[in-house]
Motif scaffolding. Sequence first.
Motif, PDB file in Angstrom:
ATOM      1  N   THR A   1       0.245  12.244  -0.195  1.00 49.02           N
ATOM      2  CA  THR A   1      -0.667  13.380  -0.036  1.00 49.02           C
ATOM      3  C   THR A   1      -0.451  14.445  -1.111  1.00 49.02           C
ATOM      4  OG1 THR A   1       0.881  14.413   1.513  1.00 49.02           O
ATOM      5  CG2 THR A   1      -0.852  13.021   2.454  1.00 49.02           C
TER       6      THR A   1
ATOM      7  N   ARG B   1       0.726   5.420  -0.019  1.00 51.28           N
ATOM      8  CA  ARG B   1      -0.134   6.590   0.153  1.00 51.28           C
ATOM      9  C   ARG B   1       0.706   7.856   0.013  1.00 51.28           C
ATOM     10  NH1 ARG B   1      -2.601   5.150   4.568  1.00 51.28           N
ATOM     11  NH2 ARG B   1      -1.216   6.195   6.043  1.00 51.28           N
TER      12      ARG B   1
ATOM     13  N   ALA C   1      -2.193  12.184  -5.997  1.00 52.16           N
ATOM     14  CA  ALA C   1      -2.331  12.014  -4.550  1.00 52.16           C
ATOM     15  C   ALA C   1      -3.426  10.979  -4.284  1.00 52.16           C
ATOM     16  CB  ALA C   1      -2.679  13.354  -3.904  1.00 52.16           C
ATOM     17  N   GLY C   2      -3.212  10.194  -3.246  1.00 52.13           N
ATOM     18  CA  GLY C   2      -4.195   9.167  -2.906  1.00 52.13           C
ATOM     19  C   GLY C   2      -3.517   7.905  -2.403  1.00 52.13           C
ATOM     20  N   THR C   3      -4.299   6.831  -2.287  1.00 46.08           N
ATOM     21  CA  THR C   3      -3.799   5.537  -1.820  1.00 46.08           C
ATOM     22  C   THR C   3      -3.795   4.571  -2.999  1.00 46.08           C
ATOM     23  OG1 THR C   3      -4.666   5.901   0.412  1.00 46.08           O
ATOM     24  CG2 THR C   3      -4.162   3.636  -0.208  1.00 46.08           C
ATOM     25  N   HIS C   4      -2.647   3.925  -3.226  1.00 44.68           N
ATOM     26  CA  HIS C   4      -2.463   3.051  -4.378  1.00 44.68           C
ATOM     27  C   HIS C   4      -1.928   1.689  -3.919  1.00 44.68           C
ATOM     28  CE1 HIS C   4      -2.982   6.845  -6.466  1.00 44.68           C
ATOM     29  NE2 HIS C   4      -1.913   7.341  -5.832  1.00 44.68           N
TER      30      HIS C   4
ATOM     31  N   THR D   1       0.855  -1.189   0.000  1.00 41.45           N
ATOM     32  CA  THR D   1       0.000   0.000   0.000  1.00 41.45           C
ATOM     33  C   THR D   1       0.892   1.241   0.000  1.00 41.45           C
ATOM     34  OG1 THR D   1      -1.714  -1.172   1.239  1.00 41.45           O
ATOM     35  CG2 THR D   1      -1.820   1.233   1.217  1.00 41.45           C
TER      36      THR D   1
END
Length: 238
Positions: A136, A134, A193-196, A132
Amino acid sequence: MKDEELSGRLREAAEAHLPDRARMLARVERGMAGGRPAPRSVRPPRAVRPWLRVAGATAAVCGVLAAGAFAVTSAGDDARARGGPVASAPSPAPDSPAAKGPGGLPPEDGPLWTGGAVDPNSNPYWAQSNVTLRTTEPLTALTVELRVALTGGVNSTGSWRSLPEPDFTVSVNESGGYLVYRWTLRPGRTVPAGTHTFAGQYNHAEGDRDATGDYVTAHAVRASGGKAAVGDRFGRTR
């Protein structure tokens, strides 16, 4: 015939038929010697051979050790079945070297954070390691490496990522005792930006695989300038 003459003749006949004692004894001795079974020899009890004593002692010790191991295992299984606590190693302090990722990289650096975990849908023959990531803020450069220790039977069966496939080059190879998955952002592309998620899939030897030797690293360049690098080990409590 007179009585005296008859008595004399009977006495003479009786004396003539008296048994020969010497001949009778000889016949008895011959009969005993020929018909009596020979006495059996009595074998003295054999001494216990030294190797038998050692083998017996070894078997007894093994039995005691096996019983002890069974008792310990059973106790742990019972605790898990009842939902009770099972003893485990204490977690390292957050600021200690053991709490940091591989190469001393922190799990979080500025806008970037990463974590690794084995997918719960893995089975005794196959597993998926999830990474994971993440951020910002957008990233203009990114390289993610997942290293799976080459324990018994490990071989790749594929990989995927949640970001668009055309944005990355992907390679899988063995290096330094690891199966290495590498995702590299292509020049001119951007990670929003985000969770990948990045995932590596592989077969392994039958049974529960210990993933504590696996780890992930990520190196990035932020769109606003500056670099960030993070890392995490699988199975470590943060």
